[in-house]
Design a protein around this motif. Structure first.
Motif, PDB file in Angstrom:
ATOM      1  N   PHE A 135     -14.776 -42.357 -15.560  1.00 55.72           N
ATOM      2  CA  PHE A 135     -14.957 -43.236 -16.703  1.00 55.72           C
ATOM      3  C   PHE A 135     -15.215 -42.387 -17.939  1.00 55.72           C
TER       4      PHE A 135
ATOM      5  N   GLU B 219      -4.857 -36.747 -13.962  1.00 59.56           N
ATOM      6  CA  GLU B 219      -4.039 -37.755 -13.282  1.00 59.56           C
ATOM      7  C   GLU B 219      -3.134 -37.106 -12.235  1.00 59.56           C
TER       8      GLU B 219
ATOM      9  N   LEU C 226     -10.331 -44.125 -16.152  1.00 61.53           N
ATOM     10  CA  LEU C 226     -10.628 -45.399 -16.796  1.00 61.53           C
ATOM     11  C   LEU C 226     -11.216 -45.052 -18.160  1.00 61.53           C
TER      12      LEU C 226
ATOM     13  N   HIS D 179      -6.864 -38.111  -9.783  1.00 57.63           N
ATOM     14  CA  HIS D 179      -8.041 -38.842 -10.269  1.00 57.63           C
ATOM     15  C   HIS D 179      -7.595 -40.087 -11.022  1.00 57.63           C
ATOM     16  N   TRP D 180      -8.381 -41.144 -10.912  1.00 60.68           N
ATOM     17  CA  TRP D 180      -8.091 -42.408 -11.581  1.00 60.68           C
ATOM     18  C   TRP D 180      -8.930 -42.442 -12.855  1.00 60.68           C
TER      19      TRP D 180
ATOM     20  N   VAL E 219     -11.372 -39.089  -7.659  1.00 64.45           N
ATOM     21  CA  VAL E 219     -12.502 -39.917  -8.076  1.00 64.45           C
ATOM     22  C   VAL E 219     -12.078 -40.839  -9.203  1.00 64.45           C
ATOM     23  N   ASP E 220     -12.861 -41.901  -9.416  1.00 62.74           N
ATOM     24  CA  ASP E 220     -12.709 -42.759 -10.582  1.00 62.74           C
ATOM     25  C   ASP E 220     -13.515 -42.121 -11.703  1.00 62.74           C
TER      26      ASP E 220
END
Length: 104
Positions: free
Chosen positions: A21, A36, A43, A40-41, A18-19
């Motif tokens: 935040f 990571e 931000l 998972h990305w 998932v992204d």
């Protein structure tokens, strides 16, 4: 850090990456690495730069050109980044950090 455990636990059951935040203040380096590694990305909002003295400059106020080996101050003055040794690749000290310089 309690919030790192919570964030890591929330994403553990995800079937797909998932992204995510967030803010760097809520995660440890180990938690970021684990997320990571799991794909998972992340931000993340970086920690704001602080000046050494109230009202002073931050690193973002200077232009550092590692190819030209120069630094430009906020007033527009350009100075060379001085090498610690004469043969490339040289390591230079800029604001207390050693940086690898490209060959000239």
């Amino acid at each position: 850090m309690q919030s790192s455990i919570c964030v890591t636990a929330m994403l553990t059951d995800e079937d797909e990456p998932v992204d995510a935040f967030g803010d760097t203040v809520y995660l440890t380096g180990d938690a970021r690495h684990g997320l990571e590694t799991a794909g998972h990305w992340l931000l993340l909002k970086p920690t704001p730069l602080r000046s050494a003295v109230p009202g002073g400059f931050t690193l973002d106020d200077f232009v550092i050109d590692t190819v030209a080996t120069t630094v430009v101050c906020p007033a527009g003055h350009t100075v060379p980044i001085r090498s610690r040794r004469a043969t490339p690749p040289a390591q230079s000290l800029v604001r207390g950090r050693v940086r690898q310089m490209p060959p000239s």
